[in-house]
Motif scaffolding. Structure first.
Motif, PDB file in Angstrom:
ATOM      1  N   ARG A 191       0.840  -1.203   0.000  1.00 43.22           N
ATOM      2  CA  ARG A 191       0.000   0.000   0.000  1.00 43.22           C
ATOM      3  C   ARG A 191       0.874   1.252   0.000  1.00 43.22           C
ATOM      4  NH1 ARG A 191      -4.729  -2.282  -1.535  1.00 43.22           N
ATOM      5  NH2 ARG A 191      -4.928  -4.270  -0.421  1.00 43.22           N
ATOM      6  N   ASN A 192       0.346   2.267  -0.657  1.00 42.32           N
ATOM      7  CA  ASN A 192       1.108   3.509  -0.795  1.00 42.32           C
ATOM      8  C   ASN A 192       0.550   4.582   0.144  1.00 42.32           C
ATOM      9  OD1 ASN A 192       2.957   5.357  -1.761  1.00 42.32           O
ATOM     10  ND2 ASN A 192       1.647   5.986  -3.475  1.00 42.32           N
ATOM     11  N   PHE A 193       0.694   4.356   1.445  1.00 47.02           N
ATOM     12  CA  PHE A 193       0.322   5.414   2.388  1.00 47.02           C
ATOM     13  C   PHE A 193       1.446   5.599   3.403  1.00 47.02           C
ATOM     14  CE2 PHE A 193      -1.903   1.546   3.933  1.00 47.02           C
ATOM     15  CZ  PHE A 193      -1.258   1.363   5.152  1.00 47.02           C
ATOM     16  N   GLN A 194       1.521   6.804   3.959  1.00 47.70           N
ATOM     17  CA  GLN A 194       2.585   7.157   4.882  1.00 47.70           C
ATOM     18  C   GLN A 194       2.150   6.864   6.319  1.00 47.70           C
ATOM     19  OE1 GLN A 194       4.191  11.142   4.102  1.00 47.70           O
ATOM     20  NE2 GLN A 194       3.192  11.115   2.094  1.00 47.70           N
ATOM     21  N   VAL A 195       3.119   6.638   7.201  1.00 51.29           N
ATOM     22  CA  VAL A 195       2.860   6.344   8.608  1.00 51.29           C
ATOM     23  C   VAL A 195       3.793   7.173   9.480  1.00 51.29           C
ATOM     24  CG1 VAL A 195       2.908   4.583  10.418  1.00 51.29           C
ATOM     25  CG2 VAL A 195       2.071   3.990   8.131  1.00 51.29           C
ATOM     26  N   LEU A 196       3.215   7.779  10.531  1.00 50.74           N
ATOM     27  CA  LEU A 196       3.992   8.526  11.518  1.00 50.74           C
ATOM     28  C   LEU A 196       3.535   8.097  12.904  1.00 50.74           C
ATOM     29  CD1 LEU A 196       5.983  10.794  12.339  1.00 50.74           C
ATOM     30  CD2 LEU A 196       4.045  12.389  12.201  1.00 50.74           C
ATOM     31  N   SER A 197       4.501   7.739  13.772  1.00 51.70           N
ATOM     32  CA  SER A 197       4.166   7.284  15.124  1.00 51.70           C
ATOM     33  C   SER A 197       4.867   8.157  16.162  1.00 51.70           C
ATOM     34  CB  SER A 197       4.585   5.824  15.327  1.00 51.70           C
ATOM     35  OG  SER A 197       3.912   4.975  14.422  1.00 51.70           O
ATOM     36  N   PHE A 198       4.128   8.512  17.218  1.00 47.98           N
ATOM     37  CA  PHE A 198       4.682   9.181  18.392  1.00 47.98           C
ATOM     38  C   PHE A 198       4.565   8.223  19.572  1.00 47.98           C
ATOM     39  CE2 PHE A 198       3.051  12.654  15.738  1.00 47.98           C
ATOM     40  CZ  PHE A 198       4.129  13.529  15.708  1.00 47.98           C
ATOM     41  N   VAL A 199       5.484   8.347  20.547  1.00 55.68           N
ATOM     42  CA  VAL A 199       5.414   7.501  21.736  1.00 55.68           C
ATOM     43  C   VAL A 199       5.861   8.310  22.952  1.00 55.68           C
ATOM     44  CG1 VAL A 199       7.748   6.574  21.365  1.00 55.68           C
ATOM     45  CG2 VAL A 199       6.120   5.311  22.789  1.00 55.68           C
ATOM     46  N   GLU A 200       5.199   8.061  24.084  1.00 59.32           N
ATOM     47  CA  GLU A 200       5.544   8.761  25.326  1.00 59.32           C
ATOM     48  C   GLU A 200       6.819   8.183  25.927  1.00 59.32           C
ATOM     49  OE1 GLU A 200       2.680   5.685  27.594  1.00 59.32           O
ATOM     50  OE2 GLU A 200       2.537   6.672  25.653  1.00 59.32           O
ATOM     51  N   THR A 201       7.494   9.009  26.720  1.00 57.91           N
ATOM     52  CA  THR A 201       8.673   8.532  27.454  1.00 57.91           C
ATOM     53  C   THR A 201       8.507   8.697  28.957  1.00 57.91           C
ATOM     54  OG1 THR A 201       9.752  10.700  27.253  1.00 57.91           O
ATOM     55  CG2 THR A 201      10.202   9.076  25.526  1.00 57.91           C
ATOM     56  N   LEU A 202       7.415   9.317  29.405  1.00 62.29           N
ATOM     57  CA  LEU A 202       7.189   9.545  30.828  1.00 62.29           C
ATOM     58  C   LEU A 202       6.061   8.652  31.340  1.00 62.29           C
ATOM     59  CD1 LEU A 202       7.387  13.459  30.975  1.00 62.29           C
ATOM     60  CD2 LEU A 202       9.223  11.788  31.330  1.00 62.29           C
ATOM     61  N   PRO A 203       6.116   8.248  32.611  1.00 60.16           N
ATOM     62  CA  PRO A 203       5.041   7.430  33.184  1.00 60.16           C
ATOM     63  C   PRO A 203       3.776   8.251  33.410  1.00 60.16           C
ATOM     64  CG  PRO A 203       6.650   7.984  34.877  1.00 60.16           C
ATOM     65  CD  PRO A 203       7.216   8.476  33.577  1.00 60.16           C
ATOM     66  N   THR A 204       2.662   7.555  33.488  1.00 66.01           N
ATOM     67  CA  THR A 204       1.346   8.180  33.680  1.00 66.01           C
ATOM     68  C   THR A 204       0.814   7.814  35.061  1.00 66.01           C
ATOM     69  OG1 THR A 204       0.908   7.993  31.309  1.00 66.01           O
ATOM     70  CG2 THR A 204      -0.980   8.372  32.745  1.00 66.01           C
ATOM     71  N   SER A 205       0.275   8.805  35.762  1.00 59.65           N
ATOM     72  CA  SER A 205      -0.301   8.557  37.083  1.00 59.65           C
ATOM     73  C   SER A 205      -1.668   7.913  36.929  1.00 59.65           C
ATOM     74  CB  SER A 205      -0.427   9.864  37.856  1.00 59.65           C
ATOM     75  OG  SER A 205       0.845  10.427  38.096  1.00 59.65           O
ATOM     76  N   ILE A 206      -1.845   6.775  37.573  1.00 63.49           N
ATOM     77  CA  ILE A 206      -3.136   6.083  37.585  1.00 63.49           C
ATOM     78  C   ILE A 206      -3.612   6.074  39.033  1.00 63.49           C
ATOM     79  CG2 ILE A 206      -4.357   3.936  37.098  1.00 63.49           C
ATOM     80  CD1 ILE A 206      -2.224   3.307  35.028  1.00 63.49           C
ATOM     81  N   GLY A 207      -4.562   6.959  39.298  1.00 64.48           N
ATOM     82  CA  GLY A 207      -4.954   7.139  40.681  1.00 64.48           C
ATOM     83  C   GLY A 207      -3.932   8.004  41.399  1.00 64.48           C
ATOM     84  N   SER A 208      -3.904   7.925  42.717  1.00 64.81           N
ATOM     85  CA  SER A 208      -3.012   8.768  43.514  1.00 64.81           C
ATOM     86  C   SER A 208      -1.720   8.062  43.910  1.00 64.81           C
ATOM     87  CB  SER A 208      -3.742   9.231  44.779  1.00 64.81           C
ATOM     88  OG  SER A 208      -4.174   8.106  45.531  1.00 64.81           O
ATOM     89  N   MET A 209      -1.644   6.751  43.677  1.00 64.48           N
ATOM     90  CA  MET A 209      -0.492   5.993  44.181  1.00 64.48           C
ATOM     91  C   MET A 209       0.286   5.249  43.100  1.00 64.48           C
ATOM     92  SD  MET A 209      -2.226   4.387  47.603  1.00 64.48           S
ATOM     93  CE  MET A 209      -0.674   3.628  48.096  1.00 64.48           C
ATOM     94  N   ILE A 210      -0.272   5.098  41.921  1.00 66.23           N
ATOM     95  CA  ILE A 210       0.350   4.253  40.901  1.00 66.23           C
ATOM     96  C   ILE A 210       0.835   5.107  39.736  1.00 66.23           C
ATOM     97  CG2 ILE A 210      -0.005   2.315  39.339  1.00 66.23           C
ATOM     98  CD1 ILE A 210      -2.278   1.402  41.178  1.00 66.23           C
ATOM     99  N   LYS A 211       2.067   4.890  39.320  1.00 64.26           N
ATOM    100  CA  LYS A 211       2.607   5.495  38.108  1.00 64.26           C
ATOM    101  C   LYS A 211       3.038   4.370  37.179  1.00 64.26           C
ATOM    102  CE  LYS A 211       4.098  10.126  39.363  1.00 64.26           C
ATOM    103  NZ  LYS A 211       5.214  11.100  39.303  1.00 64.26           N
ATOM    104  N   LEU A 212       2.624   4.482  35.910  1.00 70.66           N
ATOM    105  CA  LEU A 212       2.828   3.369  34.986  1.00 70.66           C
ATOM    106  C   LEU A 212       3.220   3.896  33.615  1.00 70.66           C
ATOM    107  CD1 LEU A 212       2.485   0.233  34.953  1.00 70.66           C
ATOM    108  CD2 LEU A 212       0.191   0.639  34.040  1.00 70.66           C
ATOM    109  N   HIS A 213       4.210   3.264  33.012  1.00 70.31           N
ATOM    110  CA  HIS A 213       4.563   3.572  31.626  1.00 70.31           C
ATOM    111  C   HIS A 213       3.619   2.757  30.739  1.00 70.31           C
ATOM    112  CE1 HIS A 213       8.168   4.748  28.888  1.00 70.31           C
ATOM    113  NE2 HIS A 213       7.000   4.980  28.303  1.00 70.31           N
ATOM    114  N   VAL A 214       2.552   3.370  30.293  1.00 67.69           N
ATOM    115  CA  VAL A 214       1.448   2.639  29.658  1.00 67.69           C
ATOM    116  C   VAL A 214       1.894   1.962  28.372  1.00 67.69           C
ATOM    117  CG1 VAL A 214      -0.880   2.821  28.716  1.00 67.69           C
ATOM    118  CG2 VAL A 214      -0.226   4.197  30.700  1.00 67.69           C
ATOM    119  N   VAL A 215       2.525   2.719  27.472  1.00 64.38           N
ATOM    120  CA  VAL A 215       2.974   2.151  26.188  1.00 64.38           C
ATOM    121  C   VAL A 215       4.472   2.396  26.053  1.00 64.38           C
ATOM    122  CG1 VAL A 215       2.724   2.189  23.677  1.00 64.38           C
ATOM    123  CG2 VAL A 215       0.728   2.577  25.132  1.00 64.38           C
TER     124      VAL A 215
END
Length: 650
Positions: A576-600
């Motif tokens: 297929r002739n289509f272009q692709v661009l991907s971004f990705v996080e580098t910082l963890p995400t706070s889930i609730g008040s006690m958990i920090k998780l690098h989701v992706v």
């Protein structure tokens, strides 16, 4: 009378007089004839003079007649000053109206054609006849002429109040909807909704909603519709208040109440009823039942009573938007007064409210819109009629726990920056404000669907929708909205990227969806877990506490469905002739008040095709640029322009 009497006297004299001598008889008869003829001529001249004087006294200023004829039937909600009731102007207008009524029969030529294209017999100001000319053209058999007339009406800001009211009362359904969808149209073009029937003394909005729900067919419904309907019919504000007082329990119908402790019980029950009606309104035959049972009027009364509750109003407009998908209900919706309310909502500064109104009006506008926007498909740009040709589409698909608008807001900032009013500094939906301004030739669509991290928080606990099910559902809705007819770019966040991949795979296997594949020019992935997410692993490990939803389970790294989707998409994209661009996080995400998780993590966001760009933000902010000049937005804008460069040039 004097002339006739004179003639009679002369004739009698001639008949009774003795015969004169023959020498003088001849001249005497000549003199009598001269006297008779002269009197006849003088009398005729006098009669002609009297007739001309009478005609002059009865001649009216046709300009005044034409103006008064235009104004006389317009409904003006004004209070007359009692001091003017017997004044000169009042008496003159009264006599003028009497005169007009008397001479209508004899002045048919002048008054026969008030909608004529030219007013050759009447010397009028341009602004006086413009409304009538435009009203005539708005009913033309030529579509182009109709559209030009509506556009000219919407741009009129110098008319008198009675002229707007003239259009409001005389325009047809097409014109009214066209004016509602015109960005610059004056709200005086729309009559206020008709008076609503009063509720019974022993009834309430809540009871009327429950009665409406009970009148709808309850058979052959999916599990979610049955759930919301039974919930609304089985609970009352009294029982809900008792549950809030300490009697509610986990499990069963008590679960949704955990999220509504701060709400008034009656409003909560009404929300359950509206949720059920939203689902019912997706079925055409149920829309007919809602209309026949007075649902349009009941929903309008509820809409006006809850002006301070946007969530209630949005659900009501969702129902009207679903009903507007059925063209045979358009006249009823318009006659019930909904167009004026929608036109006002469309001008709202709140993007969510305006977008819901725009969807409903687009479904009503069959003059310029061929597509149909089903529930959950919102056009962010253009939301009004426009002369700007649309050359391509950009589609925004949110992820887990996201939404069509909040996912794409600007990154949260200090309150002082938010209230500045400058959309270039802060926006609640950057695709609508920034992207639409930078690329006005795009149609920008955002999609909304329900997701949850846990079955505890599922809006419909009986609903178990896999990625495959959701992708097929969204693909059908997007195709009905005309997606695939133009070149397009997909923009996705988190699980939304998996849905995009699945939709493209399904479209490639369906010949009727081939245009979706052929017109895809590019895809942007914001932190899409192509190889699984740590969030899914964490949720599964504490499954006894969180009860992870089916969507979360499918995101686990060992998910067979996820691996098959990745392998199939790479094989599909190879040719297929289509272009692709991907971004990705580098910082963890706070889930609730006690958990920090690098989701992706970075390795999971690597599709294996196109560029991958790490950004120092967390999972939630990867699709929320800080500013318009931030790298995230500028790189996204660059990609869209490059992918659609040839199409936008043409």
């Amino acid at each position: 009378m004097s002339l006739a009497a004179y003639c009679v006297v002369c004739c009698r004299r001639m008949g009774t007089s003795t015969p004169p001598p023959k020498s003088s008889t001849y001249w005497r008869e000549i003199r009598n004839i001269i006297k008779f003829t002269g009197s006849l001529i003088l009398g005729s001249l006098f009669l002609t003079y009297e007739l001309l004087a009478l005609k002059k006294s009865l001649t009216l200023d046709t300009q005044v007649v034409e103006r008064e004829k235009m104004k006389s039937y317009i409904c003006m909600h004004t209070v007359l000053d009692e001091r003017e009731n017997h004044g000169l102007i009042y008496q003159a207008r009264k006599e003028l109206h009497k005169t007009v009524r008397r001479i209508l029969a004899t002045s048919a030529k002048i008054l026969r054609g008030p909608f004529a294209d030219t007013f050759s017999t009447v010397d009028m100001e341009d602004h006086e006849c413009a409304a009538w000319l435009l009203l005539k053209r708005s009913r033309s058999g030529d579509r182009t002429a109709r559209l030009q007339a509506v556009q000219a009406m919407s741009e009129a800001h110098h008319w008198h109040d009675y002229q707007y009211r003239t259009i409001a009362q005389a325009c047809d359904l097409r014109t009214r909807i066209g004016l509602a969808r015109s960005q610059e149209s004056d709200l005086r073009f729309f009559l206020p909704p008709p008076p609503l029937p009063a509720l019974n003394e022993d009834s309430s909005i809540e009871e009327e909603l429950r009665r409406l729900l009970a009148s709808l067919p309850q058979t052959e419904l999916d599990e979610c519709i049955q759930y919301f309907t039974s919930l609304a019919l089985s609970e009352s504000s009294q029982s809900l208040a008792a549950q809030k007082g300490g009697l509610w329990c986990f499990g069963g119908n008590g679960l949704p109440y955990a999220e509504s402790f701060g709400e008034v019980p009656s409003v909560t029950v009404e929300m359950f009823c509206l949720e059920a009606l939203v689902k019912h309104s997706e079925i055409p035959t149920h829309c007919d039942k809602i209309e026949a049972s007075g649902g349009l009027q009941l929903l309008q009364k509820m809409y006006q009573l809850h002006k301070d509750c946007p969530k209630v109003q949005r659900n009501i407009i969702r129902i009207i938007g679903n009903m507007a998908l059925n063209e045979h209900l358009h006249s009823t919706i318009v006659q019930s007064g909904w167009v004026s309310l929608l036109a006002e909502a469309l001008k709202s500064h709140h993007i969510v409210e305006a977008s819901h109104a725009a969807r409903t009006l687009a479904n009503l506008d069959r003059e310029t819109v061929q597509e149909k926007y089903q529930d959950g498909v919102y056009v962010l740009h253009p939301q009004c009629r426009t002369s700007q040709p649309i050359k391509a589409d950009v589609l925004f698909i949110h992820g887990l726990m996201g939404a069509a608008f909040k996912t794409w807001r600007q990154q949260d900032q200090a309150l002082t920056e938010k209230v500045s009013g400058d959309e270039t500094r802060y926006t609640t939906c950057w695709p609508k404000t920034w992207l639409a301004r930078d690329c006005p030739a795009l149609r920008i669509i955002s999609v909304e669907y329900d997701t949850s991290l846990s079955d505890w928080r599922a809006r419909c606990p009986t609903e178990r929708k896999s990625i495959a099910f959701r992708s097929n559902e969204l693909l059908q809705k997007l195709r009905a909205a005309g997606v695939g007819d133009r070149p397009m770019v997909w923009v996705s966040h988190s699980m939304g990227g998996l849905l995009v991949k699945k939709m493209l795979l399904e479209a490639s296997q369906n010949p009727e969806m081939s245009t979706v594949i052929d017109n895809t020019r590019g895809i942007i992935f914001y932190s899409v877990p192509h190889h699984g997410s740590h969030l899914a692993d964490y949720s599964v490990n504490v499954r006894y506490l969180l009860f992870p939803s089916l969507e979360v389970k499918e995101l686990s790294k060992d998910s067979p469905a996820l691996k098959a989707l990745q392998d199939d998409f790479l094989e599909f994209a190879k040719d297929r002739n289509f272009q692709v661009l991907s971004f990705v996080e580098t910082l963890p995400t706070s889930i609730g008040s006690m958990i920090k998780l690098h989701v992706v993590p970075v390795d999971s966001a690597d599709l294996g095709i196109g560029d991958l760009i790490p950004v120092d933000v967390n999972h939630l902010n990867i699709c929320k640029p800080k500013r318009k000049d931030a790298f995230l937005y500028q790189r996204t804008l660059q990609f869209i322009r490059e992918a659609l460069a040839k199409d936008l040039e043409n």
